[in-house]
Design an enzyme around this catalytic site. Structure first.
Site, short mmCIF file in Angstrom:
data_model
loop_
_atom_site.label_atom_id
_atom_site.label_comp_id
_atom_site.label_asym_id
_atom_site.label_seq_id
_atom_site.Cartn_x
_atom_site.Cartn_y
_atom_site.Cartn_z
N SER A 260 -14.80 -3.96 11.37
CA SER A 260 -14.10 -4.88 10.47
C SER A 260 -14.42 -6.34 10.80
CB SER A 260 -12.59 -4.59 10.54
OG SER A 260 -11.88 -5.32 9.58
N ASP A 587 -13.76 0.93 0.82
CA ASP A 587 -13.12 1.77 1.84
C ASP A 587 -11.63 1.51 1.93
OD1 ASP A 587 -12.88 -0.67 3.10
OD2 ASP A 587 -13.99 -0.12 4.90
N HIS A 640 -10.73 2.55 5.77
CA HIS A 640 -11.20 1.47 6.64
C HIS A 640 -10.94 1.73 8.13
CE1 HIS A 640 -12.59 -2.56 7.47
NE2 HIS A 640 -11.46 -2.87 8.08
#
Length: 685
Positions: A260, A587, A640
């Site tokens: 991320s 996602d 995610h």
């Protein structure tokens, strides 16, 4: 549990039982005509009166009764689930447990080769208290973030105060020191039972990894990237750790696995480590080529995420919009006066890291008022034909693999639109933006003094200016920065000294040697490391936030957020608009455009962003929800965070760490339209 039942008995059972007993002790019967009609009628009337009286008593205690029953049921359920969790065997008879990737690959002879460095993203790393105010007594070195979160319920305002940074410096407020939890435990679990890195760490351990060749590069994710070095020397410690692991593991290069926001944090690190001091780490232009074998970016937010815009603008996202659509008053209760979003905004606007996630590249990447790279996107992801599993990167460009359901293209480039009609009408009908002539404060009312403490920067804005910036306006990735600078001037002024969001015309310009450009892949060069490999590993097949329909809040009082996502804005069946949010493929947090564009185009081959031609690979994972409750969050999830437990992703990481190359694991694996989108973007290479 016992105390709750005693409380219920005191509040309901005993008072009501005593009332019933008294009603039988003092009967109101004066004349009784035995056997007569009158006596029967009198008896019926008395019974009816007693019944009505009992009903009245029930109504008086109904609220307490209901609350006690709800709390009792919740506690009982939690106790039963906890009992089952500890009493049931790890594997249930008749339910085969799939073999973990680590166990299977170890049986194939896979062993550790390259040291592994894990880099967590935003909010997933734990934070602990080292110094605090009197309200935080007893919390020394206890987790304020990334633990049980019990302090939220015990002392919520104190908790938020200690998680907030200084509004001018972006560093510690006076008398408060909150630091990142060190080691692998920093981000293995976000909360008890909710894994982040734990599954990947466990599988790495199964093929032989341990503390000497695996490291978690924990850092305070609230700070700007350069401030993690200024305050904590986090970048220096990461540099030293990689150098140590390189030497102690037989001069084997390191495999870095960021997630991320950790992806752009490590991008900043690579530029920092090779830059000369005092701004950089002084490693020299060949440091990355010498020490890094591959960078496996999981759920990469290379070009930002639109949800960062809604977070700064109104402390919202699709989940809040959905809650408001289901029950508009739950977050705006005048009785409870929680003002949850205002408190969240006050804390999060002190976190400079959120600004690093704003969309990068402007209209050229994210689209303008009439165009976007996702034009023609089908929102019925189940019919997109995600059936291809080969390494062919061009199959998405074939007409037979596309499904177009939207007759009128969705104008995704309008990241913020005030009103559903504004998000759809042609651009000539939209009014122009002009922030220069708008008054920032009301001349008649000083909202700072009338509201007392300023909870958000909205309390300093003129009510007239707030109305004018919303009148049928739409904002793109370019113009929304003007909007954010107007509504959050303190935050943007502080954070934009550390981050930039444009596209470089000339990367050889000396100004790009400043650290504010280092986390933007469109304003910096990759290191000269031709043997390095870069991977984009992300999930697809989940509707992901792309743009928003806003409206004015019905409340015009101070200490409130004047804007909110319009949860009533809905599209037709199969539309990309739901509860005021337009969705694209991604996602659940990062759109495909942000996760895949750099590896699909910006860095592919020898470009001005990738001067040494570092090999890039896209590995997409089609989202499949868990088939049953026994699968937990799913072993094929593309979400995610849940993707960290995806068996295919874990296998890819393990094989690269054990020495495989991108070609040996299968090269590109693409299910989405990222290649078609990259062709539509005019990016100078």
């Amino acid at each position: 549990m016992a105390s709750i039942l005693r409380f219920r008995k005191l509040c309901y059972v005993e008072p009501c039982s005593s009332l019933k007993f008294q009603s039988f002790e003092t009967p109101k019967i004066e004349n009784r005509d035995e056997g007569g009609v009158g006596s029967k009628t009198q008896n019926l009337l008395e019974k009816k009166q007693r019944k009505n009286k009992n009903k009245k008593q029930h109504r008086e205690w109904r609220c307490i009764d209901s609350c006690c029953w709800v709390i009792g049921y919740m506690c009982t359920t939690c106790w039963v689930l906890l009992f089952l969790y500890h009493s049931l065997p790890a594997t249930l008879t008749g339910f085969p447990v799939p073999e973990s990737p680590g166990t299977r690959l170890k049986a194939e002879g896979l062993t550790p080769l390259h040291p592994v460095v894990l880099v967590p993203g935003i909010v997933t790393g734990g934070l602990e208290l080292w110094e605090g105010r009197p309200c935080a007594e007893g919390l020394f070195r206890k987790r304020l973030w990334g633990g049980g979160f019990t302090e939220i319920f015990k002392r919520p305002l104190c908790w938020l105060e200690h998680l907030s940074l200084h509004n001018e410096t972006g560093l510690d407020p006076p008398g408060i020191r909150v630091r990142a939890v060190p080691g692998l435990v920093a981000a293995d679990y976000f909360a008890p039972g909710y894994f982040v890195w734990a599954v990947l760490i466990e599988n790495l351990a199964k093929i032989g990894y341990e503390g000497k060749n695996m490291h978690m590069a924990a850092y305070d994710w609230r700070l700007s990237f350069q401030n993690t070095e200024i305050r904590d020397q986090a970048l220096t410690r990461l540099k030293s750790k990689i150098e140590l692991m390189y030497v102690t593991n037989g001069h084997k290069k390191v495999v870095v696995v960021p997630h991320s926001m950790g992806v752009i944090y490590f991008l900043h690190f690579m530029k920092w480590v090779e830059s000369p001091p005092p701004m950089g780490g002084g490693g020299g232009p060949s440091w990355c080529a010498k020490h890094i074998k591959a960078i496996m970016n999981i759920g990469p937010a290379f070009l930002g995420v639109p949800k960062a815009v809604s977070n700064i603008f109104s402390a919202e996202g699709k989940d809040v919009a959905y809650i408001r659509a289901m029950d508009p008053g739950v977050l705006d209760s005048e009785i409870l006066r929680l003002q949850t979003l205002e408190h969240v905004m006050r804390a999060s606007r002190t976190w400079d890291s959120i600004v690093s996630l704003l969309p990068k590249g402007g209209d050229a990447i994210w689209g303008n008022l009439d165009w976007s790279p996702e034009d023609g996107h089908s929102c019925d992801l189940a019919k997109k034909g995600y059936l291809q599993t080969s390494g062919d990167t061009n199959f998405n460009n074939r007409d037979e693999n596309r499904v177009f359901q939207v007759k009128e293209p969705v104008k995704y480039g309008r990241i913020i639109s005030f009103g559903k009609e504004t998000s759809q009408i042609s651009s000539p009908q939209l009014p122009r933006h002009d922030f220069k002539d708008l008054p920032h404060k009301d001349s008649a009312t000083n909202f700072t003094s009338s509201c007392g403490e300023v909870w958000t920067e909205y309390d300093e804005l003129s009510r007239e200016s707030i109305r004018k910036i919303t009148e049928n306006k739409a904002y793109t990735a370019q113009t929304l920065f003007d909007l954010l600078r107007f509504v959050a001037p303190k935050m943007m002024q502080r954070a934009e000294a550390h981050f930039s969001h444009g596209i470089a015309d000339n990367l050889d310009d000396p100004k790009y040697a400043h650290y504010k450009y280092w986390s933007n892949p469109l304003e910096t060069k990759l290191p000269v490391a031709p043997d390095m490999e870069i991977y984009s590993l992300y999930g697809v097949g989940i509707p992901t936030e792309r743009s928003y329909v806003y409206k004015m809040s019905p409340s015009d009082k101070c200490k409130s957020i004047p804007f909110r996502i319009d949860g009533s804005a809905e599209g037709e069946a199969g539309s990309c608009l739901k509860n005021g949010v337009y969705f694209v493929d991604g996602d659940d947090s990062v759109p495909v455009l942000s996760a895949g564009l750099m590896c699909a185009k910006g860095w592919r081959g020898r470009t001005r962003f990738n001067p040494s031609g570092i090999a890039t690979y896209i590995r997409e994972y089609q989202h499949k929800p868990p088939a049953s409750l026994l699968e937990g969050r799913g072993i094929e999830s593309g979400a995610h965070v849940d993707i960290m437990g995806n068996v295919a992703l874990i296998e890819d990481v393990l094989r690269i760490s054990a020495g495989a190359t991108g070609a040996q694991v299968g090269g590109d694996r693409i299910y989405s339209d990222i290649m078609r989108m990259s062709e539509r973007i005019n990016l100078q290479l």
